[in-house]
Design a protein around this motif. Structure first.
Motif, PDB file in Angstrom:
ATOM      1  N   PRO A 114      11.017  -9.059   5.587  1.00 39.31           N
ATOM      2  CA  PRO A 114       9.911  -9.962   5.625  1.00 39.31           C
ATOM      3  C   PRO A 114       9.322 -10.027   7.084  1.00 39.31           C
ATOM      4  N   TYR A 115       7.668 -10.567   6.852  1.00 37.53           N
ATOM      5  CA  TYR A 115       7.247 -10.858   7.778  1.00 37.53           C
ATOM      6  C   TYR A 115       6.397  -9.241   8.455  1.00 37.53           C
ATOM      7  N   GLN A 116       6.564  -8.478   8.005  1.00 30.61           N
ATOM      8  CA  GLN A 116       6.447  -7.113   8.397  1.00 30.61           C
ATOM      9  C   GLN A 116       5.334  -6.418   7.107  1.00 30.61           C
ATOM     10  N   LEU A 117       4.375  -5.907   7.752  1.00 31.04           N
ATOM     11  CA  LEU A 117       3.316  -4.765   6.818  1.00 31.04           C
ATOM     12  C   LEU A 117       4.043  -2.988   6.934  1.00 31.04           C
ATOM     13  N   ASP A 118       3.408  -2.585   5.989  1.00 28.77           N
ATOM     14  CA  ASP A 118       3.021  -1.119   6.286  1.00 28.77           C
ATOM     15  C   ASP A 118       2.263  -1.162   4.973  1.00 28.77           C
ATOM     16  N   ALA A 119       0.541  -0.914   5.511  1.00 36.31           N
ATOM     17  CA  ALA A 119      -0.614  -1.480   4.755  1.00 36.31           C
ATOM     18  C   ALA A 119      -0.696   0.209   4.535  1.00 36.31           C
ATOM     19  N   ARG A 120       0.205   1.148   5.261  1.00 36.80           N
ATOM     20  CA  ARG A 120      -0.776   2.183   4.316  1.00 36.80           C
ATOM     21  C   ARG A 120       0.358   2.324   2.641  1.00 36.80           C
ATOM     22  N   ARG A 121       0.592   1.472   2.660  1.00 34.73           N
ATOM     23  CA  ARG A 121       1.178   1.107   1.205  1.00 34.73           C
ATOM     24  C   ARG A 121       0.723   0.260   0.175  1.00 34.73           C
ATOM     25  N   CYS A 122       0.129  -0.487   1.205  1.00 34.55           N
ATOM     26  CA  CYS A 122      -0.224  -1.817   0.462  1.00 34.55           C
ATOM     27  C   CYS A 122      -1.808  -1.575  -0.158  1.00 34.55           C
ATOM     28  N   ILE A 123      -1.942  -2.375  -1.058  1.00 31.41           N
ATOM     29  CA  ILE A 123      -3.419  -1.880  -2.100  1.00 31.41           C
ATOM     30  C   ILE A 123      -4.682  -2.154  -1.710  1.00 31.41           C
ATOM     31  N   SER A 124      -4.327  -2.758  -1.024  1.00 29.67           N
ATOM     32  CA  SER A 124      -6.132  -3.646  -0.163  1.00 29.67           C
ATOM     33  C   SER A 124      -6.115  -2.678   0.770  1.00 29.67           C
ATOM     34  N   TYR A 125      -5.049  -2.252   1.575  1.00 22.74           N
ATOM     35  CA  TYR A 125      -5.608  -1.158   2.246  1.00 22.74           C
ATOM     36  C   TYR A 125      -5.884   0.494   1.131  1.00 22.74           C
ATOM     37  N   LEU A 126      -5.013   0.673   0.602  1.00 22.67           N
ATOM     38  CA  LEU A 126      -5.950   2.330  -0.176  1.00 22.67           C
ATOM     39  C   LEU A 126      -7.217   1.861  -0.986  1.00 22.67           C
ATOM     40  N   THR A 127      -6.946   0.855  -1.352  1.00 17.22           N
ATOM     41  CA  THR A 127      -8.625   0.455  -1.908  1.00 17.22           C
ATOM     42  C   THR A 127     -10.241   0.111  -1.051  1.00 17.22           C
ATOM     43  N   ILE A 128      -9.905  -0.943   0.299  1.00 14.43           N
ATOM     44  CA  ILE A 128     -10.633  -0.781   1.425  1.00 14.43           C
ATOM     45  C   ILE A 128     -10.975   0.343   2.397  1.00 14.43           C
ATOM     46  N   GLU A 129      -9.734  -0.032   2.889  1.00 13.08           N
ATOM     47  CA  GLU A 129      -9.672   0.897   4.175  1.00 13.08           C
ATOM     48  C   GLU A 129      -9.688   2.483   4.447  1.00 13.08           C
ATOM     49  N   ASN A 130      -8.537   2.741   3.486  1.00 12.95           N
ATOM     50  CA  ASN A 130      -8.235   4.540   2.967  1.00 12.95           C
ATOM     51  C   ASN A 130      -9.816   4.855   2.816  1.00 12.95           C
ATOM     52  N   LYS A 131     -10.296   6.319   3.203  1.00 12.53           N
ATOM     53  CA  LYS A 131     -11.114   6.811   3.224  1.00 12.53           C
ATOM     54  C   LYS A 131     -11.485   7.923   2.658  1.00 12.53           C
ATOM     55  N   GLY A 132      -9.952   8.244   1.661  1.00 10.04           N
ATOM     56  CA  GLY A 132      -9.682   9.570   1.296  1.00 10.04           C
ATOM     57  C   GLY A 132      -8.801   9.721   0.311  1.00 10.04           C
ATOM     58  N   PRO A 133      -8.431  10.215  -1.080  1.00  7.27           N
ATOM     59  CA  PRO A 133      -7.175  10.676  -2.128  1.00  7.27           C
ATOM     60  C   PRO A 133      -6.946   9.246  -2.003  1.00  7.27           C
ATOM     61  N   ILE A 134      -6.365   8.457  -3.678  1.00  3.24           N
ATOM     62  CA  ILE A 134      -5.861   7.278  -3.103  1.00  3.24           C
ATOM     63  C   ILE A 134      -4.236   8.269  -3.323  1.00  3.24           C
ATOM     64  N   PRO A 135      -3.275   7.980  -2.889  1.00  6.28           N
ATOM     65  CA  PRO A 135      -2.124   8.781  -2.803  1.00  6.28           C
ATOM     66  C   PRO A 135      -0.967   8.784  -4.382  1.00  6.28           C
ATOM     67  N   HIS A 136      -0.841   9.933  -4.947  1.00  6.12           N
ATOM     68  CA  HIS A 136       0.004   9.673  -5.708  1.00  6.12           C
ATOM     69  C   HIS A 136       1.004   9.199  -6.388  1.00  6.12           C
ATOM     70  N   GLU A 137       1.706   8.552  -5.421  1.00  7.08           N
ATOM     71  CA  GLU A 137       2.735   7.888  -5.632  1.00  7.08           C
ATOM     72  C   GLU A 137       2.430   6.371  -5.562  1.00  7.08           C
ATOM     73  N   PHE A 138       0.798   6.054  -5.313  1.00  6.05           N
ATOM     74  CA  PHE A 138       0.461   4.441  -5.354  1.00  6.05           C
ATOM     75  C   PHE A 138      -0.319   4.468  -6.663  1.00  6.05           C
ATOM     76  N   ARG A 139      -1.072   5.553  -7.155  1.00  2.00           N
ATOM     77  CA  ARG A 139      -1.874   5.629  -8.671  1.00  2.00           C
ATOM     78  C   ARG A 139      -1.313   4.636  -9.275  1.00  2.00           C
TER      79      ARG A 139
END
Length: 388
Positions: free
Chosen positions: A216-241
């Motif tokens: 609670p109250y902690q975010l790992d942006a690397r797993r967040c769909i908002s981050y993955l679809t907006i900030e992430n410049k590379g391929p979407i990691p397979h584990e989240f597709r």
């Protein structure tokens, strides 16, 4: 920044604050609160712990000068008052319902209309000029575009509290508030910080499709769909597709799950209203966009910032999750796209929808990009290298 020279007698400060609130409301702000620039000094330790964990992913700008980000006085030593303002953007329909329409794309509620930065900044400047005319001094305005921690400041200004999903929650507007700030050199009475009203609720945490909240109250942006679809410049990691479903820009799951939303009324005014073409766009239409068409389609929209290639990457992931055979040819057409990012996503999408079709096409594909060849290899469809 504007400046003027004037002083208000102490006896008039309370009246000035009341007038400021009325003016802000007249300009369309739904929430107003005032805090001391020193009020969030304690967030620096949390910010640095977050950065050390790597939870910010590729958002290097978050790691730039954390001392300045965590203390308005470092950003601007002359600031004496922070005025926080909020605009309600509560949706007029359930944003989760669209997730069941798998052949259509789900764009986050905040991005379905014109860019909120532009509209809110105009209002902030108007309000800042009003304040200068009455209090003098200097002011600066911010709308998510500088090293300003809006959510902790809004918490201290009494607008709301940071919920377990790390976003601001308001008793009056739930999780649907755009935030802006005015830094001023004049002194104004402070509001009390809002208490945390989350209690034992875990609705936002449990709603996350990718388990992006380690606690609670902690975010790992690397797993967040908002981050993955907006900030992430590379391929979407397979584990989240698979978990992305048809979310093609951002994610509203944790916001929409908040029980405090039951007190929020739909807040979209005409200038912020969702465009009809962005409410539930067909994936088949979006995947065909070239760069020119993409820019035209998303004019004045925040979606435009990520560019056509990243956006079509997202659309192709949604196509792969759609289960719609009518989209096979749309994905196949992009196996030859100029962008490796798009080609790689097209391989994955076609592997989900029609693996036999992908295998047949592999025999005619020449691919020199390592990331795309990796997608072909994972699909167990070897392709040719260019002849040297």
């Amino acid at each position: 920044m504007w400046s003027a020279i004037a002083r208000r007698p102490t006896s008039a400060v309370t009246d000035l604050k009341a007038a400021l609130v009325r003016e802000a409301q007249a300009l369309g702000f739904d929430a107003v609160g005032i805090t001391d620039p020193a009020a969030i000094a304690g967030v620096r330790d949390r910010l640095e712990a977050f950065l050390q964990s790597g939870g910010h992913g590729d958002m290097g700008w978050l790691a730039d000068a954390p001392a300045r980000r965590a203390d308005p006085r470092v950003l601007w030593p002359d600031v004496r008052t922070v005025i926080m303002l909020g605009v309600n953007y509560g949706p007029d329909e359930d944003p989760m319902a669209l997730l069941h329409a798998r052949s259509r794309g789900a764009i986050s509620v905040y991005a379905r209309g014109d860019d909120y930065h532009d509209l809110i900044k105009k209002r902030l400047k108007t309000l800042a000029r009003w304040l200068l005319a009455r209090a003098g001094g200097e002011v600066k305005v911010f709308v998510d575009t500088a090293a300003v921690m809006e959510k902790p400041l809004a918490h201290q200004a009494g607008i709301g509290w940071q919920g377990k999903h790390t976003n601001l929650v308001s008793r009056g507007f739930g999780s649907w508030l755009f935030l802006g700030a005015i830094f001023a050199t004049c002194e104004l009475p402070r509001d009390e910080a809002e208490a945390d009203h989350c209690g034992s609720c875990r609705a936002c945490l449990d709603s996350c499709p990718t388990a992006a909240f380690p606690a609670p109250y902690q975010l790992d942006a690397r797993r967040c769909i908002s981050y993955l679809t907006i900030e992430n410049k590379g391929p979407i990691p397979h584990e989240f597709r698979r978990a992305m479903g048809n979310r093609i820009y951002g994610c509203d799951d944790c916001l929409a799950a908040c029980p405090w939303n039951k007190f929020a009324q739909a807040g979209r005014e005409a200038k912020l209203a969702a465009r009809a073409e962005l409410r539930a766009p067909a994936l088949a239409d979006l995947v065909r966009l070239d760069d020119t068409a993409f820019r035209a389609h998303f004019t004045k929209s925040p979606v435009k910032r990520i560019g056509r290639d990243r956006f079509v990457r997202n659309v192709l992931i949604a196509i792969g999750n759609s289960g719609d055979p009518a989209l096979v040819e749309e994905a196949a057409a992009l196996l030859h796209d100029a962008s490796p990012l798009v080609r790689g996503a097209a391989v994955w999408a076609l592997a989900q929808l029609a693996p036999d079709e992908l295998a047949q096409r592999a025999a005619t594909i020449v691919e020199d990009d390592d990331s795309v060849r990796h997608e072909w290899a994972l699909a167990k469809c070897p392709v040719m290298l260019p002849q040297t």
